[in-house]
Design a protein around this motif. Structure first.
Motif, PDB file in Angstrom:
ATOM      1  N   ASP A   1     -76.291  -7.212   5.387  1.00 52.62           N
ATOM      2  CA  ASP A   1     -77.516  -7.162   6.190  1.00 52.62           C
ATOM      3  C   ASP A   1     -78.227  -5.815   6.024  1.00 52.62           C
ATOM      4  O   ASP A   1     -78.516  -5.126   6.991  1.00 52.62           O
TER       5      ASP A   1
ATOM      6  N   GLU B   1     -87.599  -0.936   8.570  1.00 54.69           N
ATOM      7  CA  GLU B   1     -87.611  -1.898   9.673  1.00 54.69           C
ATOM      8  C   GLU B   1     -88.546  -3.062   9.367  1.00 54.69           C
ATOM      9  O   GLU B   1     -88.299  -4.191   9.784  1.00 54.69           O
ATOM     10  N   ALA B   2     -89.606  -2.801   8.618  1.00 52.19           N
ATOM     11  CA  ALA B   2     -90.504  -3.888   8.241  1.00 52.19           C
ATOM     12  C   ALA B   2     -89.781  -4.898   7.346  1.00 52.19           C
ATOM     13  O   ALA B   2     -89.921  -6.117   7.524  1.00 52.19           O
ATOM     14  N   ASP B   3     -89.004  -4.389   6.386  1.00 48.08           N
ATOM     15  CA  ASP B   3     -88.222  -5.291   5.529  1.00 48.08           C
ATOM     16  C   ASP B   3     -87.202  -6.080   6.353  1.00 48.08           C
ATOM     17  O   ASP B   3     -87.006  -7.281   6.146  1.00 48.08           O
ATOM     18  N   ARG B   4     -86.556  -5.399   7.286  1.00 53.06           N
ATOM     19  CA  ARG B   4     -85.553  -6.068   8.119  1.00 53.06           C
ATOM     20  C   ARG B   4     -86.184  -7.180   8.954  1.00 53.06           C
ATOM     21  O   ARG B   4     -85.627  -8.273   9.072  1.00 53.06           O
ATOM     22  N   ARG B   5     -87.354  -6.920   9.520  1.00 50.60           N
ATOM     23  CA  ARG B   5     -88.028  -7.950  10.306  1.00 50.60           C
ATOM     24  C   ARG B   5     -88.399  -9.144   9.431  1.00 50.60           C
ATOM     25  O   ARG B   5     -88.250 -10.294   9.845  1.00 50.60           O
ATOM     26  N   TRP B   6     -88.896  -8.851   8.219  1.00 46.64           N
ATOM     27  CA  TRP B   6     -89.275  -9.960   7.331  1.00 46.64           C
ATOM     28  C   TRP B   6     -88.057 -10.806   6.985  1.00 46.64           C
ATOM     29  O   TRP B   6     -88.120 -12.043   7.028  1.00 46.64           O
TER      30      TRP B   6
ATOM     31  N   CYS C   1     -85.270 -11.157   8.665  1.00 48.49           N
ATOM     32  CA  CYS C   1     -84.835 -11.873   9.865  1.00 48.49           C
ATOM     33  C   CYS C   1     -85.748 -13.065  10.144  1.00 48.49           C
ATOM     34  O   CYS C   1     -85.268 -14.174  10.428  1.00 48.49           O
ATOM     35  N   ASN C   2     -87.044 -12.859  10.051  1.00 46.42           N
ATOM     36  CA  ASN C   2     -88.002 -13.932  10.339  1.00 46.42           C
ATOM     37  C   ASN C   2     -87.905 -15.081   9.341  1.00 46.42           C
ATOM     38  O   ASN C   2     -88.277 -16.219   9.662  1.00 46.42           O
TER      39      ASN C   2
ATOM     40  N   ARG D   1     -80.766 -12.605   4.206  1.00 50.04           N
ATOM     41  CA  ARG D   1     -79.945 -11.399   4.318  1.00 50.04           C
ATOM     42  C   ARG D   1     -79.770 -10.810   2.928  1.00 50.04           C
ATOM     43  O   ARG D   1     -79.541 -11.532   1.956  1.00 50.04           O
TER      44      ARG D   1
END
Length: 237
Positions: free
Chosen positions: A41, A46-51, A53-54, A58
């Protein structure tokens, strides 16, 4: 960690010899820990992580140091993916960041076994319906892999544990030995993954991390039934 990763790196999961003995050619092997490391993960922002997740995805990195496990190349434990809600197995996308990998794939029906060789920069798509293990065949080089996969399922390890590994063991002396716990299976076909070639299109055109944010390029990981042409010819000799 090398291979150009410049994002946050949490503590890895560690695969131990105790966990791996049930799937080794020699289950009494007394190798020392750790065998390999799993960084799950990951995201550089954080932008990549949100994308991710949405879009139920992973990004992981796995590091497999070179080891000889009592005559067998070091490998991952092996697993299958379940079917998605419409009945098509979830695929997975791998990229070799450093070193050389062998991916040993087998269809769940055990009518097809493929040993895929992939060098640094190559990518491999695990098609729907195939289980897989990853092997580091190098005597002296660490293997570093990245993967993108759906978060909508849990990997299924049970069949590999019950049958004591994959259908074949890849030994350190180059032999490919049949796992006698399996019924009759075909010989392992061999093929080579080449960066940017084949029917994989944008998914294998470059770094798989660069695909984050590109819904169209990665939609096949959750909806493989909509992209049947993507998998055609991927595993030809």
């Amino acid at each position: 960690m090398r291979c150009g990763w410049n994002g946050p790196l949490p503590a890895p999961g560690i695969r131990t010899i105790r966990e791996m003995r049930p799937v080794l050619a020699d289950p009494t092997c007394a190798a020392s820990d750790p065998l390999y490391y799993m960084y799950r993960d990951l995201a550089r922002s954080e932008a990549d992580r949100r994308w991710l997740c949405n879009h139920r995805l992973r990004y992981d990195i796995t590091v497999i140091p070179s080891r000889d496990l009592c005559g067998e190349h070091v490998k991952t434990k092996g697993h299958y993916h379940p079917d998605n809600p419409v009945g098509t197995g979830y695929p997975e996308l791998y990229e070799v960041l450093e070193g050389t990998a062998q991916f040993l794939l087998q269809s769940r029906r055990l009518d097809d076994v493929i040993l895929v060789l992939a060098s640094t920069g190559a990518c491999v798509i695990i098609p729907p319906g195939y289980g897989h293990i990853t092997i580091n065949p190098s005597p002296d080089t660490t293997l570093v892999l990245a993967n993108l996969v759906s978060t909508a399922f849990e990997s299924e390890y049970g069949e590999y544990e019950t049958l004591h590994g994959a259908a074949y063991y890849v030994m350190s002396d180059g032999r490919i030995i049949k796992n006698l716990h399996y019924p009759d299976v075909p010989p392992a076909r061999k093929c080579t993954a080449v960066k940017g070639q084949g029917t994989a299109g944008r998914a294998c055109a470059g770094s798989i991390y660069s695909l984050i944010g590109d819904r169209e390029a990665l939609a096949f990981l959750n909806e493989p039934e909509k992209y049947p042409d993507l998998f055609k010819g991927l595993l030809k000799d």
